[in-house]
Design a protein around this motif. Structure first.
Motif, PDB file in Angstrom:
ATOM      1  N   UNK A   1       0.797  -1.182   0.083  1.00 22.37           N
ATOM      2  CA  UNK A   1       0.147  -0.029   0.127  1.00 22.37           C
ATOM      3  C   UNK A   1       0.692   1.285   0.042  1.00 22.37           C
ATOM      4  N   UNK A   2       2.040   1.278   0.407  1.00 20.53           N
ATOM      5  CA  UNK A   2       3.097   2.350   0.485  1.00 20.53           C
ATOM      6  C   UNK A   2       3.153   2.597  -1.073  1.00 20.53           C
ATOM      7  N   UNK A   3       3.898   3.790  -1.469  1.00 24.62           N
ATOM      8  CA  UNK A   3       4.452   4.264  -2.860  1.00 24.62           C
ATOM      9  C   UNK A   3       5.707   5.043  -2.448  1.00 24.62           C
TER      10      UNK A   3
ATOM     11  N   UNK B   1       3.349   5.342 -10.747  1.00 24.22           N
ATOM     12  CA  UNK B   1       3.142   4.565  -9.575  1.00 24.22           C
ATOM     13  C   UNK B   1       1.904   4.944  -8.907  1.00 24.22           C
ATOM     14  N   UNK B   2       1.627   6.067  -9.059  1.00 22.59           N
ATOM     15  CA  UNK B   2       0.311   6.807  -8.372  1.00 22.59           C
ATOM     16  C   UNK B   2      -1.082   6.151  -9.171  1.00 22.59           C
TER      17      UNK B   2
ATOM     18  N   UNK C   1      -3.797   3.490  -7.676  1.00 22.22           N
ATOM     19  CA  UNK C   1      -5.371   3.505  -7.792  1.00 22.22           C
ATOM     20  C   UNK C   1      -5.809   2.035  -8.338  1.00 22.22           C
ATOM     21  N   UNK C   2      -5.060   1.407  -8.899  1.00 21.01           N
ATOM     22  CA  UNK C   2      -5.464  -0.031  -9.448  1.00 21.01           C
ATOM     23  C   UNK C   2      -5.187  -1.027  -8.684  1.00 21.01           C
TER      24      UNK C   2
ATOM     25  N   UNK D   1       5.394   0.424  -9.781  1.00 22.66           N
ATOM     26  CA  UNK D   1       4.066  -0.262 -10.373  1.00 22.66           C
ATOM     27  C   UNK D   1       4.340  -0.285 -12.175  1.00 22.66           C
ATOM     28  N   UNK D   2       5.493   0.173 -12.523  1.00 21.59           N
ATOM     29  CA  UNK D   2       5.899   0.263 -13.915  1.00 21.59           C
ATOM     30  C   UNK D   2       5.608  -1.059 -14.526  1.00 21.59           C
ATOM     31  N   UNK D   3       6.286  -2.188 -14.369  1.00 22.13           N
ATOM     32  CA  UNK D   3       6.006  -3.598 -15.049  1.00 22.13           C
ATOM     33  C   UNK D   3       4.665  -4.139 -15.082  1.00 22.13           C
TER      34      UNK D   3
END
Length: 312
Positions: A39-41, A174-175, A179-180, A186-188
């Protein structure tokens, strides 16, 4: 006779060590992402530094043993005054100790310079580092279009001539991933999801003098979240980044000429790569995915070049 060089890079999200053989061009990279709480970014620098300290010896220990001529290490994000991140101290400390014990030269480089060298190696075009070129550094914290020329110190001299004026492309991605419900970084995962979607034009950010803003694009993504399928939303986000990158590149090529070298984790995106190939054909070069993200191979390559320069 092998001409082996050790490279070390402890960036904000990846611990990496590599060996590069300048005589054959072969390389071996041992790297891994740091652990980010669900959950962290992002990570606090103190947490990143601790994880690097714990893990770096494992990465180096997984490399094939043998003599090295010199060591290259990333000591800061970019080769500009005031560029600093504590996480690079983990790699620098180990590199300085190893160089002293082995009685070999130590070469300090920036993380950005390592990205460029790794991309040139991966593209089979190390000769690009001897001339003038444009290079994208698109990652979690950096979105810069660089005019690269070899500096007096023998390292790639990077002048920022474009990129984002606010939110980095990796942060935007990443943001969107958050959201998804995708893992960080989150790039890959976002790219894999986007490739399942229908063709999507995305939004066209305003680009002037190769510079653009992505902060407003986050609102565009949030506004579409409820109505769009996850894959379509992922495609929209990546095509939006691609629109800005292609237009900024075109403006820079008209001003400075090419070629264009693409580095950084965001440039591993197949969606963005396809758009760049469509626009620039054989004048654009990419790092393979293994060398697109944070890695130590570039630091080892630069160490080999500086070692040869030192001998002359």
């Amino acid at each position: 006779m092998p001409e082996r060089f050790l490279g070390i890079d402890t960036s904000n999200y990846r611990t990496s060590a590599a060996v590069y053989d300048a005589s054959s061009g072969a390389w071996r990279n041992e790297g891994g992402l740091l652990s980010v709480p669900e959950g962290a970014i992002g990570l606090r620098q103190s947490d990143a530094l601790f994880q690097h300290t714990v893990r770096l010896h494992e990465k180096i220990g997984s490399l094939p043993s043998g003599e090295v001529r010199a060591i290259g290490v990333s000591t800061r994000p970019r080769a500009v005054e005031g560029s600093y991140m504590p996480c690079f101290l983990a790699g620098e400390s180990v590199a300085r100790s190893a160089a002293h014990l082995l009685s070999v030269p130590l070469f300090a480089v920036s993380h950005q310079q390592g990205h460029i060298a790794a991309a040139a190696l991966s593209a089979g075009r190390l000769d690009l580092l001897d001339g003038s070129l444009l290079a994208w550094h698109l990652s979690g914290g950096t979105s810069e279009l660089l005019l690269v020329r070899q500096g007096e110190d023998g390292l790639p001299g990077c002048t920022c001539v474009g990129g984002t004026t606010d939110l980095a492309a990796g942060q935007f991605i990443d943001r969107t991933g958050a959201l998804l419900g995708l893992p960080f970084p989150s790039g890959a995962a976002l790219d894999k999801l986007a490739l399942q979607a229908r063709p999507e034009k995305g939004f066209a950010p305003k680009v002037a003098d190769s510079r653009f803003s992505l902060s407003g694009m986050q609102n565009q993504v949030e506004n579409r979240q409820k109505a769009a399928e996850p894959a379509q939303l992922a495609r929209f986000a990546l095509e939006t980044v691609a629109n800005a990158v292609v237009k900024a590149s075109d403006q820079a090529v008209r001003r400075y000429g090419g070629p264009i070298l693409c580095a950084g984790g965001v440039m591993a995106s197949e969606v963005i790569r396809a758009r760049m190939r469509e626009a620039f054909g054989d004048a654009v070069y990419f790092a393979e995915p293994a060398l697109s993200g944070d890695n130590a191979v570039g630091a080892a390559v630069l160490a080999s070049r500086l070692y040869e320069r030192m001998k002359t």
